[in-house]
Write an enzyme that holds these catalytic residues in place. Structure first.
Site, PDB file in Angstrom:
ATOM      1  N   PHE A 121      21.952  21.128  20.551  1.00 59.75           N
ATOM      2  CA  PHE A 121      21.391  21.610  19.281  1.00 59.75           C
ATOM      3  C   PHE A 121      22.402  21.359  18.170  1.00 59.75           C
ATOM      4  O   PHE A 121      23.555  21.739  18.288  1.00 59.75           O
ATOM      5  CB  PHE A 121      21.066  23.104  19.355  1.00 59.75           C
ATOM      6  CG  PHE A 121      20.417  23.617  18.099  1.00 59.75           C
ATOM      7  CD1 PHE A 121      19.061  23.394  17.855  1.00 59.75           C
ATOM      8  CD2 PHE A 121      21.157  24.281  17.132  1.00 59.75           C
ATOM      9  CE1 PHE A 121      18.465  23.836  16.686  1.00 59.75           C
ATOM     10  CE2 PHE A 121      20.564  24.728  15.957  1.00 59.75           C
ATOM     11  CZ  PHE A 121      19.214  24.508  15.740  1.00 59.75           C
ATOM     12  N   ASP A 141      30.665  19.154  17.810  1.00 62.44           N
ATOM     13  CA  ASP A 141      29.928  20.174  17.065  1.00 62.44           C
ATOM     14  C   ASP A 141      30.440  21.532  17.551  1.00 62.44           C
ATOM     15  O   ASP A 141      30.066  21.995  18.625  1.00 62.44           O
ATOM     16  CB  ASP A 141      28.426  20.026  17.310  1.00 62.44           C
ATOM     17  CG  ASP A 141      27.610  21.108  16.607  1.00 62.44           C
ATOM     18  OD1 ASP A 141      28.201  22.095  16.140  1.00 62.44           O
ATOM     19  OD2 ASP A 141      26.375  20.968  16.548  1.00 62.44           O
ATOM     20  N   LYS A 181      28.880  29.073  11.283  1.00 59.77           N
ATOM     21  CA  LYS A 181      28.712  30.360  11.971  1.00 59.77           C
ATOM     22  C   LYS A 181      29.926  31.299  11.792  1.00 59.77           C
ATOM     23  O   LYS A 181      30.097  31.855  10.721  1.00 59.77           O
ATOM     24  CB  LYS A 181      28.348  30.128  13.439  1.00 59.77           C
ATOM     25  CG  LYS A 181      26.923  29.544  13.589  1.00 59.77           C
ATOM     26  CD  LYS A 181      26.304  29.772  14.941  1.00 59.77           C
ATOM     27  CE  LYS A 181      24.814  29.467  14.921  1.00 59.77           C
ATOM     28  NZ  LYS A 181      24.423  28.216  15.527  1.00 59.77           N
TER      29      LYS A 181
END
Ligand SMILES: *Cc1c(COP(=O)(O)O)cnc(C)c1O
Length: 404
Positions: free
Chosen positions: A138, A223, A252
Site C-alpha cells: 500500500f 516507503d 504518519k
C-alpha cells in the site's frame, strides 16, 4: 444551546467512502480517549500509526501553540525557519542529504515515484521507466500511488491506469528477478507491509533488492510512511536492517497527528527534482514543520526508542497469553509498536469482528486486511494502559469466542 453533531450526520453530510464506528470521540489525553457520552477508551489504534506520542502530548501542543502565534503559512514563494530546521534534522539523522516536504504519505510517495522517473530520464533515457512493487503493498490513494500499490481493488474502476508498473511477490526475490532489467527505474517496497497484514521483509529479501537495484542502475525506494519515526524501534526501519535506500518516504508518525509528509533522498538524485519539476502548496507549511520537528527530536532519543522495543515485548507477551487461553491467533508478528496478530483458521477473516466488541469493552484497535488484528499505539503508551487495554481486548476476544 449549540448543535451537537451525531453519527447519523456522517451519513447525511459526508461522502460515503468511509464507514466509521458508531461512537464519536471528543477528547484525548495520552493513550486514553473520551466519547460524547464521556465513556473512556484505551487507544491501541493511534489514528492508524499516526499519533506517535498519543493525544495532545505537551511537547507537540507547545510546538503547535508557539508556532501558531508566529507564522502559519507562506507558500513556497518563501521558505521558513521550521521547515529548514525539520529538513536539517531529518538529513542529520538519516542517510539523506535532501528533503522534499509535503502533507501526506501518498503525496510523499507520488514525489518519490515522479523523482525516480525523472532521474531515469535525466541519466538513462525514456526507456528506463519500469517501476516494480509488490502484491499487497500500500502506497497511498493518488492514482499513481494506488496503481503502484499491490491491491487491485483500490486502483480498478477509475479508467486507464498509469503504465510501466509491475508487481512481484513480497519476500520472494526470484519473482523480482523475473521482472527486473535495464529498463527498471525503481523498486518501491515497505520494509514491513502495513496495510497488507503487518508482514516484515526478510533481511535477505531487502538485501537482494538492494543488490538488484545496484546491478541494474535502479533506485530503491523504501516507503516508511507507516514504519517510520520510531515505530519500528529505530528512527526509520531501514536502520534495523542496515540496508540503505536511495529514496525514503515518511508521514504518519512524523507529524504525531498533524498532516505532514517528507521524501528523503541523496544530493545526486535530488538534482532531478529541479526548479519547477514538482511542488505542493502546503509542503513545508510552518505549523506542520514545527510540530514534526518537535516529534522527531523527542522520538529520536535512546530513551524513547528503547521504550518502543520494551513495549513491543510487553505487547507480544500479552497477546501470547491471550492466545494460550483462547487460541484465536495463528501468528503474532511485527516490529516495534506496529504489531499484527493473524487469526487462526477457525477465525479466518474475523479480525474485523473484534473491533466493535473491543469498542464496547473500551478499546480501540485496528485491522490490516480481514485476517489480521493490528495495533499501532502511541510510542510512549504507559505500561498501565497496555495492561488495562489487553484486559479489555481479552474480554472482546472472549465474546468473539463465545459467539463462534
Ligand atoms: C498510510 C500509508 C500511505 C498513505 O499515506 P496517506 O497519508 O494516507 O496518504 C502510504 N504508504 C504506506 C506504507 C502507508 O501505510
Amino acid at each position: 444551546m449549540s448543535y451537537t453533531p451525531n453519527r447519523q450526520d456522517f451519513d447525511h453530510y459526508m461522502a460515503p467512502n468511509y464507514s466509521p464506528q458508531q461512537i464519536i470521540p471528543v477528547r484525548g489525553e495520552g493513550s486514553r480517549l473520551w466519547d460524547q457520552q464521556g465513556r473512556e477508551y484505551i487507544d491501541f489504534a493511534g489514528g492508524i500509526a499516526v499519533n506517535s506520542l498519543g493525544h495532545c502530548h505537551p511537547v507537540l501542543v507547545n510546538a503547535l501553540k508557539e508556532q501558531s502565534e508566529k507564522l502559519w503559512h507562506l507558500s513556497n514563494v518563501f521558505t521558513n525557519e521550521p521547515a529548514l530546521k525539520l529538513a536539517k534534522t531529518l538529513t542529520e539523522r538519516t542517510f539523506a542529504d535532501k528533503v522534499f516536504l509535503c502533507s501526506s504519505g501518498g503525496e510523499a510517495n507520488e514525489a518519490a515515484l515522479k523523482l525516480a522517473r525523472r532521474w531515469a530520464v535525466d541519466h538513462h533515457g525514456e526507456h528506463k521507466d519500469k517501476i516494480i512493487s509488490f502484491y499487497q503493498s500500500f502506497h497511498g490513494r493518488t492514482f499513481f500511488t494506488v496503481s503502484v500499490g499491490g491491491q487491485p481493488k483500490y486502483s480498478q474502476g477509475f479508467g486507464p491506469i498509469p503504465g510501466g508498473i509491475l508487481h512481484a511477490n513480497f519476500n520472494d526475490l526470484e519473482s523480482v528477478r523475473k521482472l527486473v532489467g535495464d529498463d527498471t527505474c525503481a523498486i518501491m517496497v515497505e520494509p514491513m507491509q502495513g496495510e497488507g497484514g503487518i508482514v516484515p521483509a526478510t533481511q535477505a529479501f531487502l538485501q537482494g533488492l538492494r543488490d538488484l537495484c545496484d546491478e541494474h542502475n535502479a533506485l530503491l525506494i523504501f516507503d516508511e510512511v507507516q514504519t517510520g519515526v520510531g515505530r519500528s524501534g529505530e528512527l526509520y526501519a531501514y536502520k534495523n536492517f542496515g540496508i540503505t535506500p536511495d529514496i525514503l518516504t515518511s508521514a504518519k508518525s512524523l507529524g504525531g497527528g498533524f498532516p505532514v509528509g517528507a521524501t528523503l533522498t541523496t544530493d545526486a538524485i535530488a538534482k532531478s527534482l529541479a526548479i519547477g519539476t514538482h511542488g505542493s502548496t502546503y509542503g513545508g507549511n510552518a505549523l506542520a514543520s514545527a510540530v514534526a520537528l518537535a516529534a522527531v527530536e523527542f522520538i529520536d532519543t535512546p530513551d524513547v526508542l528503547e521504550g518502543v522495543k520494551h513495549r513491543h515485548d510487553l505487547f507480544r507477551e500479552h497477546l501470547e497469553t491471550i492466545n494460550r487461553k483462547h487460541g484465536v491467533f495463528k501468528e503474532i508478528r511485527g516490529m516495534g509498536l506496529l504489531m499484527g496478530a493473524q487469526m487462526s483458521d477457525a477465525y479466518e477473516g474475523r479480525a474485523k469482528d473484534i473491533l466493535p466488541l473491543a469498542i464496547e469493552e473500551g478499546l480501540m484497535a485496528l485491522i490490516a486486511g480481514p485476517n489480521v488484528l493490528r495495533m499501532a499505539p502511541s510510542l510512549v503508551i504507559p505500561e498501565a494502559d497496555i495492561v488495562e487495554g489487553m484486559a479489555r481486548l481479552e474480554r472482546a476476544i472472549e465474546r468473539l469466542v463465545a459467539s463462534a
